[in-house]
Design an enzyme around this catalytic site. Sequence first.
Site, PDB file in Angstrom:
ATOM      1  N   CYS A 115       0.802  -1.230   0.000  1.00 58.93           N
ATOM      2  CA  CYS A 115       0.000   0.000   0.000  1.00 58.93           C
ATOM      3  C   CYS A 115       0.834   1.278   0.000  1.00 58.93           C
ATOM      4  O   CYS A 115       0.296   2.360  -0.214  1.00 58.93           O
ATOM      5  CB  CYS A 115      -0.960   0.007   1.185  1.00 58.93           C
ATOM      6  SG  CYS A 115      -2.274  -1.205   1.002  1.00 58.93           S
ATOM      7  N   HIS A 255      -3.208   7.485   2.649  1.00 52.76           N
ATOM      8  CA  HIS A 255      -3.624   6.201   2.084  1.00 52.76           C
ATOM      9  C   HIS A 255      -4.971   5.833   2.712  1.00 52.76           C
ATOM     10  O   HIS A 255      -5.185   6.025   3.905  1.00 52.76           O
ATOM     11  CB  HIS A 255      -2.568   5.144   2.401  1.00 52.76           C
ATOM     12  CG  HIS A 255      -3.009   3.755   2.073  1.00 52.76           C
ATOM     13  ND1 HIS A 255      -3.452   3.404   0.820  1.00 52.76           N
ATOM     14  CD2 HIS A 255      -3.082   2.638   2.837  1.00 52.76           C
ATOM     15  CE1 HIS A 255      -3.783   2.125   0.831  1.00 52.76           C
ATOM     16  NE2 HIS A 255      -3.571   1.635   2.034  1.00 52.76           N
ATOM     17  N   ASN A 285     -10.166   0.322  -0.083  1.00 51.13           N
ATOM     18  CA  ASN A 285      -8.707   0.380  -0.181  1.00 51.13           C
ATOM     19  C   ASN A 285      -8.287  -0.177  -1.544  1.00 51.13           C
ATOM     20  O   ASN A 285      -8.345  -1.384  -1.769  1.00 51.13           O
ATOM     21  CB  ASN A 285      -8.084  -0.432   0.957  1.00 51.13           C
ATOM     22  CG  ASN A 285      -6.556  -0.392   0.935  1.00 51.13           C
ATOM     23  OD1 ASN A 285      -5.957   0.100  -0.021  1.00 51.13           O
ATOM     24  ND2 ASN A 285      -5.947  -0.916   1.978  1.00 51.13           N
TER      25      ASN A 285
END
Length: 334
Positions: A115, A255, A285
């Site tokens: 990520c 994020h 996500n």
Amino acid sequence: MKITAAITGVGAYVPDYVLTNKELVTLVDTTEEWIVSRTGIQERHILKGEGQGTSVMGIKAVEQLLAKTGTRAEDIDLIICATTTPDLVFPATANIISAAVGAKKAFSYDMQAACSGFMFALATGAQFIQTGTYTKVIVVGADKMSSIIDYTDRSTCIIFGDGAGAVLLEPTTDGLGLLDQQLCSDGNGEPFLHQKAGGSRRPPSAETLAGREHFVYQEGATVFKFAVKNMADVAAQVMERNQLTANDVAWLVPHQANKRIIDATAHRMGVGPEKVMLNIHRYGNTTNGTIPLCLADYESQLHKGDNLIIAAFGGGFTWGSLYLKWAYDAKPSQ
Ligand SMILES: CC(C)(COP(=O)(O)OP(=O)(O)OC[C@H]1O[C@@H](n2cnc3c(N)ncnc32)[C@H](O)[C@@H]1OP(=O)(O)O)[C@@H](O)C(=O)NCCC(=O)NCCS
């Protein structure tokens, strides 16, 4: 005069199919209320269709970026694609994107930092600009997370979605663009977030398939704890060493893994919710897609000179924060 790398345009793409919390309730033992209250996610986009890989979304994001910035594909020097779900083990998804958009002069390669990948790739691409080596670098963040998600595992299938974004980096001597970075990794995080099979340690076999080992494995509570601490700490450190107070920060670009992690990071920085880019409710996500998708969604609200703090945390563990000064005012149509 010092050369820095400025983001001079943003492109984005999410696939049409919307996987709602309502639909997830029909797949696993969960409730819409649980998902929203524990993660902030209401829906995510999923790339459907045979033979559709991550590059499909990356290509669309780059095409939009080229069109918006009036850039010719032939003028691109380098394309870096941050992805955890490449089309193939090799060649790189960046090569596939590069060929499809007609970036004939560009060399291209993938980066993998889960990520944090887009953030790491942005910092990497910026180095090629800062050294004066290249003048047009595209950084793509793209993932088809649905290809590695177990839709019988309620603790992971509610979180992830598919999507892509891309930015163009160009040189400036006006003190804009990427000004500071702090990037971190700790391989001791592996047991808590990984995919067990499909790599060289455990290649695909009948056994790995039967064991459902080709999906994301996550110990959510542990990852949550590390994410909250590390993402908040590093963002605060980057602010401090650049003498930035919360008032100086125009936007936090976090994020999008869990709204509670984002809230904790903003709280630690002393930044109010009005300055936090948030789209997790729409996309979930998307791993490498989250940060460029945020930049695309908020582009019309950004102004030249705005101080942005980017922060991310991901598998590895990997995490970090970037400080950049936004380089342009969006055109009215953006
Ligand atoms: C995954 C995550 C949303 C789970 O939320 P949580 O509040 O930590 O929940 P826990 O994992 O502690 O589980 C609490 C309970 O909820 C249950 N649960 C998990 N998913 C559920 C779901 N979709 N619906 C209902 N209950 C669920 C668990 O089984 C557990 O039940 P138990 O107490 O009976 O064992 C959260 O841990 C998280 O966001 N983690 C970090 C994700 C992340 O940042 N990943 C990094 C990649 S970038």
